[in-house]
Write a protein that holds these residues in place. Structure first.
Motif, PDB file in Angstrom:
ATOM      1  N   GLY A 180     -45.272   7.692  11.549  1.00  0.00           N
ATOM      2  CA  GLY A 180     -44.056   8.615  11.598  1.00  0.00           C
ATOM      3  C   GLY A 180     -42.807   7.657  11.687  1.00  0.00           C
ATOM      4  N   THR A 181     -42.680   6.396  11.418  1.00  0.00           N
ATOM      5  CA  THR A 181     -41.608   5.660  11.347  1.00  0.00           C
ATOM      6  C   THR A 181     -41.790   4.593  10.434  1.00  0.00           C
ATOM      7  OG1 THR A 181     -40.720   3.910  12.812  1.00  0.00           O
ATOM      8  CG2 THR A 181     -43.067   4.304  13.380  1.00  0.00           C
ATOM      9  N   ARG A 182     -40.756   4.192  10.009  1.00  0.00           N
ATOM     10  CA  ARG A 182     -40.642   3.196   8.864  1.00  0.00           C
ATOM     11  C   ARG A 182     -40.508   1.922   9.387  1.00  0.00           C
ATOM     12  NH1 ARG A 182     -36.086   0.781   7.084  1.00  0.00           N
ATOM     13  NH2 ARG A 182     -36.554   1.066   4.816  1.00  0.00           N
ATOM     14  N   GLY A 183     -40.617   1.563  10.689  1.00  0.00           N
ATOM     15  CA  GLY A 183     -40.792   0.372  11.212  1.00  0.00           C
ATOM     16  C   GLY A 183     -42.252   0.042  11.496  1.00  0.00           C
ATOM     17  N   PHE A 184     -43.387   0.863  11.047  1.00  0.00           N
ATOM     18  CA  PHE A 184     -44.624   0.436  11.568  1.00  0.00           C
ATOM     19  C   PHE A 184     -44.779  -0.791  10.336  1.00  0.00           C
ATOM     20  CE2 PHE A 184     -49.039   0.698  10.107  1.00  0.00           C
ATOM     21  CZ  PHE A 184     -49.633   0.732  11.345  1.00  0.00           C
ATOM     22  N   GLY A 185     -45.709  -1.506  10.948  1.00  0.00           N
ATOM     23  CA  GLY A 185     -46.144  -2.716   9.997  1.00  0.00           C
ATOM     24  C   GLY A 185     -45.021  -3.840  10.003  1.00  0.00           C
ATOM     25  N   SER A 186     -44.077  -3.828  10.671  1.00  0.00           N
ATOM     26  CA  SER A 186     -43.141  -4.955  10.489  1.00  0.00           C
ATOM     27  C   SER A 186     -42.580  -5.358  11.848  1.00  0.00           C
ATOM     28  CB  SER A 186     -41.921  -4.360   9.654  1.00  0.00           C
ATOM     29  OG  SER A 186     -40.949  -3.432  10.696  1.00  0.00           O
ATOM     30  N   ASP A 187     -41.980  -6.462  11.935  1.00  0.00           N
ATOM     31  CA  ASP A 187     -41.706  -7.088  13.145  1.00  0.00           C
ATOM     32  C   ASP A 187     -40.125  -6.802  13.723  1.00  0.00           C
ATOM     33  OD1 ASP A 187     -40.055  -8.569  11.382  1.00  0.00           O
ATOM     34  OD2 ASP A 187     -40.720 -10.504  12.194  1.00  0.00           O
ATOM     35  N   THR A 188     -39.703  -5.410  13.215  1.00  0.00           N
ATOM     36  CA  THR A 188     -38.383  -5.012  13.404  1.00  0.00           C
ATOM     37  C   THR A 188     -38.172  -4.924  15.024  1.00  0.00           C
ATOM     38  OG1 THR A 188     -36.839  -3.365  13.054  1.00  0.00           O
ATOM     39  CG2 THR A 188     -39.136  -2.380  13.415  1.00  0.00           C
ATOM     40  N   ARG A 189     -37.111  -5.395  15.499  1.00  0.00           N
ATOM     41  CA  ARG A 189     -36.659  -5.308  16.776  1.00  0.00           C
ATOM     42  C   ARG A 189     -35.996  -3.960  17.290  1.00  0.00           C
ATOM     43  NH1 ARG A 189     -33.835 -11.124  17.630  1.00  0.00           N
ATOM     44  NH2 ARG A 189     -35.605 -12.485  16.855  1.00  0.00           N
ATOM     45  N   ASN A 190     -35.775  -2.957  15.766  1.00  0.00           N
ATOM     46  CA  ASN A 190     -35.270  -1.631  16.387  1.00  0.00           C
ATOM     47  C   ASN A 190     -36.005  -0.440  16.099  1.00  0.00           C
ATOM     48  OD1 ASN A 190     -32.394  -3.098  16.431  1.00  0.00           O
ATOM     49  ND2 ASN A 190     -32.436  -3.109  14.120  1.00  0.00           N
ATOM     50  N   GLU A 191     -37.162  -0.626  16.577  1.00  0.00           N
ATOM     51  CA  GLU A 191     -38.282   0.381  16.627  1.00  0.00           C
ATOM     52  C   GLU A 191     -37.842   2.076  17.059  1.00  0.00           C
ATOM     53  OE1 GLU A 191     -41.254   2.718  15.736  1.00  0.00           O
ATOM     54  OE2 GLU A 191     -40.825   0.871  14.819  1.00  0.00           O
ATOM     55  N   GLU A 192     -37.179   1.927  17.959  1.00  0.00           N
ATOM     56  CA  GLU A 192     -36.602   3.189  18.416  1.00  0.00           C
ATOM     57  C   GLU A 192     -35.721   3.810  17.361  1.00  0.00           C
ATOM     58  OE1 GLU A 192     -35.619   1.888  22.375  1.00  0.00           O
ATOM     59  OE2 GLU A 192     -37.348   3.229  23.283  1.00  0.00           O
ATOM     60  N   LEU A 193     -34.660   3.092  16.790  1.00  0.00           N
ATOM     61  CA  LEU A 193     -33.930   3.428  15.818  1.00  0.00           C
ATOM     62  C   LEU A 193     -34.597   3.816  14.782  1.00  0.00           C
ATOM     63  CD1 LEU A 193     -31.060   0.836  16.224  1.00  0.00           C
ATOM     64  CD2 LEU A 193     -31.082   3.070  17.334  1.00  0.00           C
ATOM     65  N   GLU A 194     -35.522   3.156  14.220  1.00  0.00           N
ATOM     66  CA  GLU A 194     -36.258   3.265  13.118  1.00  0.00           C
ATOM     67  C   GLU A 194     -36.959   4.636  13.180  1.00  0.00           C
ATOM     68  OE1 GLU A 194     -36.204   1.757  10.249  1.00  0.00           O
ATOM     69  OE2 GLU A 194     -35.899  -0.131  10.609  1.00  0.00           O
ATOM     70  N   ARG A 195     -37.613   4.724  14.301  1.00  0.00           N
ATOM     71  CA  ARG A 195     -38.463   6.058  14.511  1.00  0.00           C
ATOM     72  C   ARG A 195     -37.444   7.355  14.308  1.00  0.00           C
ATOM     73  NH1 ARG A 195     -43.358   7.629  15.889  1.00  0.00           N
ATOM     74  NH2 ARG A 195     -43.848   5.499  16.386  1.00  0.00           N
ATOM     75  N   ALA A 196     -36.287   7.292  15.267  1.00  0.00           N
ATOM     76  CA  ALA A 196     -35.453   8.331  15.170  1.00  0.00           C
ATOM     77  C   ALA A 196     -34.920   8.769  13.680  1.00  0.00           C
ATOM     78  CB  ALA A 196     -34.314   8.010  16.009  1.00  0.00           C
TER      79      ALA A 196
END
Length: 356
Positions: A180-196
């Motif tokens: 449920g988040t496009r940040g999965f599988g990456s080293d993004t520092r914006n995981e909470e933004l990506e999930r929302a």
């Protein structure tokens, strides 16, 4: 400022996601149950706080979030429009590239052996695209026998659950859909933004995740430049190599190359922005605003763009010697060719369609 003043200021600022805003976006989140909606509002609150902390106006953030729903709903049904290119291939095959009002392209291959869809567009566009196809003399998606999704963003796989066959995708794409988040599988520092953002766009666009998927292979067979060639697909007399991206835009993104027809599908790693209307470009910029970058790793995304352009120029030069040209099929915008300066230009003039 005393601690009590700071506390008072925080109380005045929060909640950003108040009852008024919740009511405004209720029409776009009808598929969420009460617990899911509560969780979404909490995630959105955190996202607004983070964006406010880097200097963005909370009210503007809220308006831009709402604009997603307003734009998608305002460009559907009787107001639906799209542009399309009909490209004749060899041996009776055709590529129809449908550029939607918001989101990625739907690529429909028509062959004597049936149809293939490469990327599905948003779930909310499915009925409108099917009606469009009927209007243009195509029997909707009835004859689709193969579906491939290049990555997990809703504008590329959001209608996959509506189509009549099981879609093929990268295993990480399936994991992103499950997480449920496009940040999965990456080293993004914006995981909470990506999930929302993921929940917002998936929900507002009525994403229909398929119950079952087919997973492509991931063991590299060879390399094409920097990209591992991980699988192959045969359909309708065409042979597609599947290249694995480096994960700049999103983890698990795929590129496809059909050598005989001279087709390179770059998904969202390479886009002909010049061929897009201002409204579509403005809509695409929403992701940049809400997650600070549409790419989970901008540096890697730049590397991918440069490498894809290098490969495209190399292939195009080889095809020119045979009297053919490479067609660059990007995730958004027109199917393109390279001009003498190496810039993308539309391969043929897109035709405008408006719902009748």
């Amino acid at each position: 400022m005393t601690p009590s003043d700071e506390t008072s200021g925080a109380a005045q600022r929060r909640p950003y996601i108040n009852e008024t805003f919740q009511q405004r976006i209720r029409p776009y989140i009808e598929i969420l149950n009460d617990d899911e909606a509560k969780q979404y509002f909490a995630e959105a609150e955190t996202a607004v706080e983070q964006l406010a902390a880097i200097g963005k106006d909370p009210e503007e953030v809220l308006q831009i979030m709402e604009n997603i729903g307003l734009y998608l709903s305002g460009n559907s049904g009787k107001n639906f429009t799209a542009d399309y290119q009909k490209i004749r291939l060899s041996e009776g095959r055709e590529l129809w590239s449908i550029q939607l009002p918001g989101g990625g392209n739907v690529n429909l291959f028509r062959t004597p052996d049936g149809d293939m869809v490469l990327d599905t567009g948003y779930g909310c566009c499915y009925d409108d695209v099917e009606k469009m196809l009927h209007t243009l003399g195509i029997d909707g998606f009835t004859h689709v026998k193969k579906v491939i999704c290049t990555h997990a963003d809703a504008d590329h796989c959001g209608a996959a659950g509506f189509l009549p066959v099981t879609p093929l995708m990268h295993p990480v794409t399936k994991q992103i859909l499950d997480a449920g988040t496009r940040g999965f599988g990456s080293d993004t520092r914006n995981e909470e933004l990506e999930r929302a953002y993921t929940t917002t766009i998936n929900t507002f666009s009525k994403m229909n995740v398929p119950d079952h998927v087919d997973l492509c292979k991931t063991e590299p067979k060879k390399m094409h430049g920097l990209f591992p060639v991980i699988d192959e697909v045969e359909f309708g007399g065409m042979h597609f190599e599947i290249w694995e991206s480096l994960g700049g835009h999103i983890a698990g993104q795929l590129f496809l190359y059909e050598k005989n027809e001279g087709l390179l599908f770059t998904s969202d790693a390479l886009i002909n922005f010049a061929s897009m209307t201002k409204a579509r470009k403005d809509y695409c910029s929403i992701a940049d605003y809400l997650v600070t970058s549409v790419n989970v790793n901008s540096e890697i995304a730049r590397t991918e763009r440069h490498e894809l352009m290098r490969i495209a120029k190399e292939i195009d030069a080889e095809l020119k010697a045979k009297g053919k040209r490479l067609l660059l099929c990007c995730g958004h915008g027109a199917v393109s060719m390279l001009d003498d300066a190496g810039n993308m230009i539309s391969a043929c003039e897109p035709i405008h369609y408006a719902a009748q």
